[in-house]
Design a protein around this motif. Structure first.
Motif, PDB file in Angstrom:
ATOM      1  N   LEU A 149       0.282  -1.109  -0.042  1.00 22.05           N
ATOM      2  CA  LEU A 149      -0.198   0.016   0.015  1.00 22.05           C
ATOM      3  C   LEU A 149       0.314   1.433   0.169  1.00 22.05           C
ATOM      4  CD1 LEU A 149      -2.818  -1.161   2.568  1.00 22.05           C
ATOM      5  CD2 LEU A 149      -3.229  -0.448   0.665  1.00 22.05           C
ATOM      6  N   SER A 153      -1.695   6.126   2.477  1.00 22.44           N
ATOM      7  CA  SER A 153      -2.899   5.653   2.829  1.00 22.44           C
ATOM      8  C   SER A 153      -3.639   4.847   4.039  1.00 22.44           C
ATOM      9  CB  SER A 153      -3.597   4.823   1.608  1.00 22.44           C
ATOM     10  OG  SER A 153      -3.205   3.594   1.517  1.00 22.44           O
ATOM     11  N   LYS A 465      -7.515   3.145   2.917  1.00 16.65           N
ATOM     12  CA  LYS A 465      -6.891   1.258   2.409  1.00 16.65           C
ATOM     13  C   LYS A 465      -7.199   1.109   3.793  1.00 16.65           C
ATOM     14  CE  LYS A 465      -6.938   3.111  -1.705  1.00 16.65           C
ATOM     15  NZ  LYS A 465      -8.215   3.296  -1.919  1.00 16.65           N
ATOM     16  N   MET A 491     -12.531  -0.731   3.023  1.00 15.50           N
ATOM     17  CA  MET A 491     -10.683  -1.009   3.023  1.00 15.50           C
ATOM     18  C   MET A 491     -11.078  -1.597   3.417  1.00 15.50           C
ATOM     19  SD  MET A 491      -9.808   1.351   6.220  1.00 15.50           S
ATOM     20  CE  MET A 491     -11.022   0.950   7.559  1.00 15.50           C
ATOM     21  N   ARG A 492      -8.994  -2.335   2.281  1.00 14.22           N
ATOM     22  CA  ARG A 492      -8.777  -3.215   2.451  1.00 14.22           C
ATOM     23  C   ARG A 492      -7.789  -4.005   3.076  1.00 14.22           C
ATOM     24  NH1 ARG A 492      -7.806  -7.350  -0.630  1.00 14.22           N
ATOM     25  NH2 ARG A 492      -5.337  -8.577  -0.056  1.00 14.22           N
TER      26      ARG A 492
END
Ligand SMILES: Nc1nc2c(c(=O)[nH]1)N[C@H]1C(S)=C(S)[C@@H](COP(=O)(O)OP(=O)(O)OC[C@H]3O[C@@H](n4cnc5c(=O)[nH]c(N)nc54)[C@H](O)[C@@H]3O)O[C@H]1N2
Ligand SMILES: Nc1nc2c(c(=O)[nH]1)N[C@H]1C(S)=C(S)[C@@H](COP(=O)(O)OP(=O)(O)OC[C@H]3O[C@@H](n4cnc5c(=O)[nH]c(N)nc54)[C@H](O)[C@@H]3O)O[C@H]1N2
Ligand SMILES: [Mo]
Length: 768
Positions: A149, A153, A465, A491-492
């Motif tokens: 990422l 983020s 994220k 969100m990841r």
């Protein structure tokens, strides 16, 4: 267990007993039994609470005296200890039995009531369940996710409980990774202090120590519910009251602890039929949001007395020597106060001129005055004006940097102040980045990171994220519950380091980990033996804290260990940090803190076990002003009322004050009894002024919905609240946090500090 309990009947009856007293002891004993704790074990633990060689309470951040009482804890501190040391376990079997969708229907109380988390878990989407994982697998996957990422983020949140050692390691990890996105719970709390005080007096924290209580001759309390939220402060306050020190409280609600108090630690007081010490000389039910007006009134009274002194040749009331030598901006402030008219002051504060003049008279003859305050000042659109206005009032008579006097923001979480001191901040200018770069050979990010409100915006708009939470219950503590819960699922990555199950853990991202850690009361064994940690209290004293209870589960890791392993899996080779050595011996982390902050932490390892803690090197206490003008600054407030959305009179819009009960610690709900306000049975309550109820055609126990009054196209509604008549000013209603957070728009926050304006939410009441 289900949310239907929101429709339970509520009982409200005036609580006439003092705070503390027998009610408090009964409440603790009942609680220990429910959590399965034997009396002997719990008293053995409580006997170590807030002692120089013991552990620091996990509840509030009030100062720990050098010579503690035999039992240096309060009802709520005892509850917090018992809640953490419960015999109950939220273990593998629990997660095997319950799907997450099912748990989402449980109340906050029922979730945490399951007991301590025992095993690292990963959320499985197909099963909708948490599944046990090994620590190694967890660290590896989280590290791989983070590496993929953009660091900007990712948000690294801290709730205010982690030790100085953990906090310092955590911020270093985030910065080596590449971001200053380090918001913490103080963004929702005393950030108005952290922004306001440096501008006024050049210190982000308060200037008062316990010793000052012995020398002061007057105190103000603005917007703090001391009996519930910092009960041990009632001890030195009671001593001061017994010396005859006048105490003036400003609060829309007559909070019990500041009305009467019996010290549960004093057998003579407990057995006496007397009603307890009268804690406030006078209690002023200021209109919510009316504090700038009230303080302007007091300042106006002081100026009038000073004018009279000049006319009669008596000694001046203003500390002119102090103002001349030490202050800047007095003329502008004086002009503002003189131009403010009494009619507006009375209307905005809801208090009569005669009362404010009386306070002004007592203030004018007092020589050492302390100004305490809490969320009633900081959680407003004009939170910074509130804080700076209290500074102005104190500066008029030289009450900062003088024995027995000073400004006293009463902090929340037990180490929230300390985390900021050692680098948890989204504001890079507050952190010694050059030193960190030099010590650990990496290039720290220099751009400003996200604070809490900005992190929420980023989660909602999809630019954030991943979220790593070092404690807390973010999604439940922030405004805009509905939008936040929906957005969170996109969100990841969500990594939750926690002790107990809460609602945030049930809102997964695509990849979600729940990592259980040791609590502060537990023994923390590392390579060099049992470890001690440290924290900073509300009076800027640094203390040691040593856990001693056996860990709740053999699988738990300490917070420093979890942070170090996450760092090793994510930023290996990017900087020169001896993570393993630090985890092996926390004294080495303290050495690192001292190196980065040599003034505040001089001889850290040698001094941190000093009884009562050691005081940070606060320049404002010595009248050295670290402001741009090099002086203490009088600051002119913008306006009396910066909540244009709330027109309380004649309209249907009311101003909601979100409150904590006596049976909760933030989003942790111990039970349904707000004993000191006489409310029991339910938290889904709206406490209202009876005249407002009549005007709106409402009666006690009516079931209503509350809707936010805002025309931004978002519907915010809480259903099924019971109305009850209560003694608060017209136009104000009281209700509980976090249940009512879905009513707070994200944009409704303090100017500049971005603290959600949780004490003045414009709402309308509609039939259920
Ligand atoms: N037992 C327990 N202890 C705690 C906590 C807990 O939840 N439970 N939380 C901890 C944390 S994180 C924090 S930040 C602190 C919070 O402690 P406090 O600062 O006391 O915060 P609140 O409970 O939100 O109460 C704020 C008080 O301000 C009053 N108030 C509301 N609006 C106004 C206003 O406009 N003007 C004035 N003058 N007063 C107003 C309310 O009536 C209330 O009495 O406590 C800490 N300690
Ligand atoms: N409407 C409204 N909203 C508010 C407020 C308000 O007055 N009104 N107050 C605001 C304030 S002042 C604050 S500080 C925030 C609080 O916001 P947070 O600090 O995010 O919330 P808490 O409820 O304190 O967090 C509780 C959780 O922390 C975890 N925990 C407890 N102890 C430990 C530990 O030792 N280590 C770790 N890793 N985890 C632990 C447990 O899992 C528990 O469920 O809420 C804010 N929100
Ligand atoms: Mo707080």
């Amino acid at each position: 267990m289900r949310r239907s309990e929101i429709e339970d009947e509520v009982e409200v009856e005036a609580y006439e007993h003092p705070s503390g007293g027998w009610g408090s002891l009964k409440s603790v004993a009942k609680f220990a039994i429910e959590e399965g704790l034997a009396a002997s074990s719990i008293w053995a633990t409580l006997a170590r609470q807030n002692k120089p060689d013991g552990f620091m309470c996990v509840s509030c951040s009030w100062a720990k005296p050098a010579e503690p009482h035999v039992a240096e804890f309060c009802e709520n501190g005892a509850k917090a200890t018992i809640w953490e040391q419960t015999k109950k376990r939220c273990d593998r079997a629990f997660f095997a039995r319950h799907r997450v969708a099912e748990l989402l229907d449980w109340t906050d109380h029922e979730l945490e009531k399951q007991g301590r988390l025992t095993t690292p878990m990963r959320y499985d989407r197909t099963l909708d369940q948490y599944i046990p994982v090994t620590w190694e697998a967890a660290f590896q996957e989280i590290g791989a996710e983070l590496k993929a990422l953009d660091p900007n983020s990712v948000v690294f949140y801290t709730s205010g409980r982690a030790s100085l050692e953990t906090a310092h390691m955590y911020q270093l990890f985030a910065r080596i990774y590449g971001t200053n996105n380090l918001p913490d719970s103080s963004n929702m709390c005393h950030e108005s202090t952290s922004v306001g005080l440096p501008e006024s007096i050049g210190s982000p924290v308060g200037t008062v120590t316990l010793e000052d209580f012995e020398h002061c001759d007057m105190m103000f309390f603005f917007g703090h519910n001391t009996g519930t939220n910092a009960p041990r402060l009632l001890h030195p306050l009671q001593e001061a009251r017994k010396r005859g020190v006048p105490v003036y409280s400003f609060n829309p609600i007559q909070e019990r602890g500041l009305v009467r108090f019996k010290n549960p630690q004093s057998p003579t007081e407990m057995l006496s039929p007397e009603p307890g010490t009268k804690m406030s000389s006078e209690f002023f039910q200021v209109r919510g949001g009316g504090d700038v007006a009230a303080m302007t009134g007091i300042a106006k009274a002081v100026l009038a007395l000073d004018d009279a002194a000049i006319a009669s040749g008596a000694p001046r009331v203003l500390d002119t020597a102090f103002i001349e030598e030490h202050c800047h901006g007095f003329a502008e402030f004086e002009a503002f106060v003189r131009a403010s008219d009494w009619a507006t002051i009375e209307r905005c504060s809801g208090l009569p001129r005669s009362d404010l003049e009386e306070v002004g008279r007592v203030y004018a003859r007092s020589n050492a005055v302390i100004g305490h305050y809490g969320m009633g000042l900081t959680q407003h659109r004009h939170g910074i004006d509130n804080v700076q206005m209290l500074c102005n009032l104190l500066l008029m008579r030289g009450n900062i940097g003088k024995k027995g006097a000073g400004i006293s923001p009463i902090r929340g979480h037990s180490n929230v102040q300390g985390q900021r001191t050692v680098g948890i901040s989204e504001k890079p200018e507050l952190v010694p980045l050059d030193k960190l770069a030099d010590f650990y050979r990496f290039e720290p990010p220099r751009e400003k990171g996200l604070d809490t409100v900005e992190a929420c915006k980023g989660i909602i708009d999809g630019s954030v994220k991943a979220f790593v939470a070092l404690g807390g219950n973010f999604v439940r503590a922030v405004p805009e519950t509905e939008l936040m819960e929906n957005a969170w699922r996109h969100m990841r990555l969500s990594v939750q380091i926690a002790t107990k199950l809460n609602r945030n853990h049930l809102i997964p991202g695509e990849v979600t980990y729940l990592l259980p850690c040791l609590g502060r009361i537990e023994r923390d064994d590392q390579a060099s033996g049992p470890q001690t940690v440290s924290m900073e209290d509300s009076t800027a004293c640094i203390h040691s804290s040593k856990g001693w209870r056996p860990p709740a589960s053999p699988e738990l890791l300490s917070e420093p260990k979890i942070v170090a392993e996450l760092a090793k899996a994510t930023v290996a080779g990017k900087a020169d940090v001896p993570w393993d050595e630090w985890v092996g011996d926390y004294a080495k982390v303290r050495d690192a803190i001292e190196r980065a902050y040599p003034d505040d932490f001089k001889d850290f390892n040698a001094r941190f076990t000093t009884p009562g803690g050691f005081h940070r090197d606060l320049k404002a206490c010595k009248r050295i002003w670290k402001t741009e003008t090099k002086k203490a600054n009088f600051k002119v407030p913008n306006d009396f009322d910066s909540d244009p959305d709330i027109q309380t009179d004649g309209d249907k819009v009311l101003s909601l004050i979100t409150l904590r009960s006596n049976d909760q610690f933030n989003t942790t709900i111990y039970g349904y009894d707000d004993r000191l306000r006489g409310v029991s049975g339910s938290r889904m309550v709206l406490l209202m002024n009876r005249e407002d109820m009549d005007r709106l055609g409402l009666e006690d126990q009516d079931l209503v919905d509350a809707e936010t009054h805002a025309d931004d196209g978002v519907e915010r509604r809480v259903k099924g609240l019971r109305v009850h008549g209560f003694d608060l000013p017209k136009g104000n209603v009281g209700g509980y946090y976090p249940e009512l957070n879905r009513l707070i728009p994200l944009w409704h926050h303090a100017e500049r500090s971005h603290v959600p304006a949780a004490k003045a939410v414009p709402i309308r009441i509609v039939r259920h």
